[in-house]
Design a protein around this motif. Structure first.
Motif, PDB file in Angstrom:
ATOM      1  N   ILE A  73      13.875 -54.681  22.099  1.00 45.13           N
ATOM      2  CA  ILE A  73      13.875 -54.891  20.736  1.00 45.13           C
ATOM      3  C   ILE A  73      12.694 -55.927  20.310  1.00 45.13           C
ATOM      4  N   THR A  74      12.025 -56.455  21.156  1.00 47.13           N
ATOM      5  CA  THR A  74      10.790 -57.103  20.679  1.00 47.13           C
ATOM      6  C   THR A  74       9.308 -56.024  21.197  1.00 47.13           C
ATOM      7  N   GLY A  75       9.360 -55.003  21.332  1.00 50.70           N
ATOM      8  CA  GLY A  75       8.222 -54.123  21.736  1.00 50.70           C
ATOM      9  C   GLY A  75       7.621 -54.340  22.917  1.00 50.70           C
ATOM     10  N   GLU A  76       8.532 -54.507  24.040  1.00 53.44           N
ATOM     11  CA  GLU A  76       7.897 -54.517  25.122  1.00 53.44           C
ATOM     12  C   GLU A  76       8.767 -53.709  26.127  1.00 53.44           C
ATOM     13  N   PRO A  77       9.035 -52.469  25.799  1.00 53.78           N
ATOM     14  CA  PRO A  77      10.082 -51.626  26.639  1.00 53.78           C
ATOM     15  C   PRO A  77       9.674 -51.376  28.050  1.00 53.78           C
ATOM     16  N   GLU A  78       8.228 -51.534  28.542  1.00 55.00           N
ATOM     17  CA  GLU A  78       7.738 -51.210  29.798  1.00 55.00           C
ATOM     18  C   GLU A  78       8.318 -52.232  30.583  1.00 55.00           C
ATOM     19  N   LEU A  79       8.493 -53.546  30.236  1.00 53.98           N
ATOM     20  CA  LEU A  79       9.177 -54.565  31.127  1.00 53.98           C
ATOM     21  C   LEU A  79      10.915 -54.307  31.231  1.00 53.98           C
ATOM     22  N   ALA A  80      11.219 -53.424  30.567  1.00 55.10           N
ATOM     23  CA  ALA A  80      12.662 -53.024  30.777  1.00 55.10           C
ATOM     24  C   ALA A  80      12.696 -51.517  31.278  1.00 55.10           C
ATOM     25  N   ALA A  81      11.570 -51.087  31.625  1.00 48.65           N
ATOM     26  CA  ALA A  81      11.704 -49.712  32.191  1.00 48.65           C
ATOM     27  C   ALA A  81      12.803 -49.458  33.238  1.00 48.65           C
ATOM     28  N   LYS A  82      13.472 -48.305  33.241  1.00 49.57           N
ATOM     29  CA  LYS A  82      14.644 -47.945  34.003  1.00 49.57           C
ATOM     30  C   LYS A  82      14.082 -47.689  35.666  1.00 49.57           C
ATOM     31  N   PHE A  83      14.489 -48.724  36.310  1.00 47.28           N
ATOM     32  CA  PHE A  83      14.331 -48.342  38.080  1.00 47.28           C
ATOM     33  C   PHE A  83      15.209 -47.228  38.505  1.00 47.28           C
ATOM     34  N   ASP A  84      14.735 -46.286  39.143  1.00 43.92           N
ATOM     35  CA  ASP A  84      15.383 -45.001  39.662  1.00 43.92           C
ATOM     36  C   ASP A  84      16.364 -45.566  40.896  1.00 43.92           C
ATOM     37  N   LEU A  85      17.398 -45.624  41.132  1.00 41.52           N
ATOM     38  CA  LEU A  85      18.279 -46.221  42.167  1.00 41.52           C
ATOM     39  C   LEU A  85      18.735 -45.088  42.872  1.00 41.52           C
ATOM     40  N   SER A  86      18.394 -43.664  42.612  1.00 32.17           N
ATOM     41  CA  SER A  86      19.126 -42.687  43.267  1.00 32.17           C
ATOM     42  C   SER A  86      18.876 -42.530  44.826  1.00 32.17           C
ATOM     43  N   ARG A  87      17.629 -43.051  45.023  1.00 31.01           N
ATOM     44  CA  ARG A  87      17.279 -43.000  46.505  1.00 31.01           C
ATOM     45  C   ARG A  87      18.111 -43.991  47.388  1.00 31.01           C
ATOM     46  N   HIS A  88      18.795 -44.961  46.850  1.00 28.86           N
ATOM     47  CA  HIS A  88      19.789 -45.939  47.401  1.00 28.86           C
ATOM     48  C   HIS A  88      21.087 -44.916  47.644  1.00 28.86           C
ATOM     49  N   TYR A  89      21.512 -44.439  46.857  1.00 28.73           N
ATOM     50  CA  TYR A  89      22.773 -43.790  46.948  1.00 28.73           C
ATOM     51  C   TYR A  89      22.457 -42.405  47.644  1.00 28.73           C
ATOM     52  N   ALA A  90      21.355 -41.737  48.130  1.00 30.48           N
ATOM     53  CA  ALA A  90      21.142 -40.514  48.647  1.00 30.48           C
ATOM     54  C   ALA A  90      21.499 -40.624  50.065  1.00 30.48           C
ATOM     55  N   ALA A  91      21.654 -39.465  50.802  1.00 34.93           N
ATOM     56  CA  ALA A  91      21.815 -39.598  52.104  1.00 34.93           C
ATOM     57  C   ALA A  91      20.336 -39.572  53.033  1.00 34.93           C
ATOM     58  N   ASP A  92      20.268 -40.282  53.813  1.00 29.66           N
ATOM     59  CA  ASP A  92      19.062 -40.429  54.585  1.00 29.66           C
ATOM     60  C   ASP A  92      18.633 -38.980  55.412  1.00 29.66           C
ATOM     61  N   GLN A  93      17.397 -38.746  55.256  1.00 28.14           N
ATOM     62  CA  GLN A  93      17.005 -37.478  56.117  1.00 28.14           C
ATOM     63  C   GLN A  93      16.929 -38.056  57.696  1.00 28.14           C
ATOM     64  N   PRO A  94      17.078 -37.214  58.765  1.00 28.25           N
ATOM     65  CA  PRO A  94      17.111 -37.735  59.937  1.00 28.25           C
ATOM     66  C   PRO A  94      16.071 -38.592  60.523  1.00 28.25           C
ATOM     67  N   TYR A  95      14.700 -38.444  59.731  1.00 31.47           N
ATOM     68  CA  TYR A  95      13.629 -39.214  60.294  1.00 31.47           C
ATOM     69  C   TYR A  95      13.481 -40.646  59.429  1.00 31.47           C
ATOM     70  N   GLU A  96      14.790 -40.776  58.623  1.00 31.41           N
ATOM     71  CA  GLU A  96      14.678 -42.061  57.847  1.00 31.41           C
ATOM     72  C   GLU A  96      15.424 -43.091  58.140  1.00 31.41           C
ATOM     73  N   ARG A 116       3.564 -51.400  52.598  1.00 30.30           N
ATOM     74  CA  ARG A 116       3.321 -50.558  53.891  1.00 30.30           C
ATOM     75  C   ARG A 116       3.329 -49.268  53.888  1.00 30.30           C
ATOM     76  N   PRO A 117       2.533 -48.514  54.794  1.00 28.65           N
ATOM     77  CA  PRO A 117       2.540 -47.104  54.651  1.00 28.65           C
ATOM     78  C   PRO A 117       3.813 -46.753  55.319  1.00 28.65           C
ATOM     79  N   GLY A 118       4.818 -45.681  54.747  1.00 30.95           N
ATOM     80  CA  GLY A 118       5.800 -45.087  55.597  1.00 30.95           C
ATOM     81  C   GLY A 118       6.893 -45.963  54.764  1.00 30.95           C
ATOM     82  N   ILE A 119       6.648 -46.552  54.052  1.00 37.68           N
ATOM     83  CA  ILE A 119       8.092 -47.193  52.990  1.00 37.68           C
ATOM     84  C   ILE A 119       8.326 -46.084  51.830  1.00 37.68           C
ATOM     85  N   ILE A 120       9.688 -45.649  52.055  1.00 36.92           N
ATOM     86  CA  ILE A 120       9.926 -45.044  50.984  1.00 36.92           C
ATOM     87  C   ILE A 120      10.691 -45.438  49.697  1.00 36.92           C
ATOM     88  N   ALA A 121      11.398 -46.535  49.707  1.00 34.13           N
ATOM     89  CA  ALA A 121      11.813 -47.257  48.799  1.00 34.13           C
ATOM     90  C   ALA A 121      12.176 -49.035  49.222  1.00 34.13           C
TER      91      ALA A 121
END
Length: 278
Positions: A73-96, A116-121
């Motif tokens: 409401i103060t014109g700084e919506p970028e500071l409240a940008a929604k973080f995508d948490l879907s990766r936390h709830y998703a199943a891991d791949q065999p290599y993850e 670091r290289p190799g970091i997904i989230a």
């Protein structure tokens, strides 16, 4: 009402229902809701609400979700940008795989791993406690037994768990189990949360090697505990280092200065030990 006003009013309704909203904050929101329902102009009431929240916002003393709303409401919506948490709830791949570390305030624990290289989230959150879906106020009040922690989802083909453990030791004071640096309290204690026997073996061996290295005069007291349910923190806390760059830099500078002194002491300690063996 315009679409923007409708979205803001929807945010207000959600905050009223949010159990993490403080009573005083909720009272201000309800006051706006009742005034608008009685025929008051929405923008006038929104301006009144902003003015009432401003003193706490300037002192960084609003609850996390209320802080996000204030930025909107103060014109700084970028500071409240929604973080995508879907990766936390998703199943891991065999290599993850996942690693969970607690090392003081989670704001300063994200960027070193995220880079670091190799970091997904890297997700900030709470774990190790006894309350379902804890809020930030509950955790920092030490009512729930949780610690602030980060969950790291990584590609094992690129980075190994042992590499992450080694980086973790560089980010903390392993001799302090009452908090970290200026962050005091049990919710800031350092912990390696292991998810299986392999992680436990790697963490234990790494801790023993650190203790045997002679880098520290004091014992290595960082705990190694079985992983428990990890609760993602409020949106405000996710990727704090990106959204609040200046504030993060000040915190990280203080942390790095402390660790630099500690690392210097470690070098002097090792040098003295080598000198005594001659």
């Amino acid at each position: 009402m315009t679409p923007v006003q409708e979205a803001q009013l929807n945010d207000i309704y959600n905050l009223i229902l949010n159990p993490a909203t403080r009573d005083w904050e909720r009272a201000q929101l309800v006051k706006l809701k009742k005034a608008v329902a009685a025929g008051a102009t929405f923008n006038t009431e929104l301006a009144r609400l902003e003015a009432s929240l401003r003193p706490l916002a300037l002192r960084n003393n609003l609850t996390p979700d209320m802080t996000d709303f204030y930025h909107k409401i103060t014109g700084e919506p970028e500071l409240a940008a929604k973080f995508d948490l879907s990766r936390h709830y998703a199943a891991d791949q065999p290599y993850e795989a996942r690693a969970i570390f607690a090392g003081g305030c989670f704001w300063c624990m994200v960027e070193p791993f995220d880079a670091r290289p190799g970091i997904i989230a890297v997700i900030s959150g709470y774990t190790g406690g006894h309350t379902e879906n804890p809020s930030y106020d509950q955790v920092i009040g030490q009512y729930t037994g949780h610690v602030e922690a980060v969950e790291i989802i990584f590609d094992q083909r690129i980075v190994k768990y042992a590499d992450l453990v080694n980086l973790f030791w560089q980010l903390i004071d392993p001799t302090d189990d009452q908090g970290q640096m200026n962050d005091r309290g049990s919710h800031y204690r350092p912990v390696i949360f292991v998810r299986d026997q392999q992680q436990q073996a790697i963490a234990m061996a790494s801790k023993q090697a650190l203790a045997a290295s002679g880098k520290y005069k004091k014992p290595i007291v960082t705990a190694i505990e079985p992983a428990q349910k990890f609760w993602p923190a409020e949106n405000f806390h996710q990727e704090f280092y990106k959204k609040n760059r200046q504030r993060y830099k000040r915190l990280e500078r203080t942390r790095q200065q402390y660790l630099a002194v500690q690392h210097l002491r470690s070098k002097l300690q090792l040098g003295w030990q080598r000198f005594k063996r001659k």
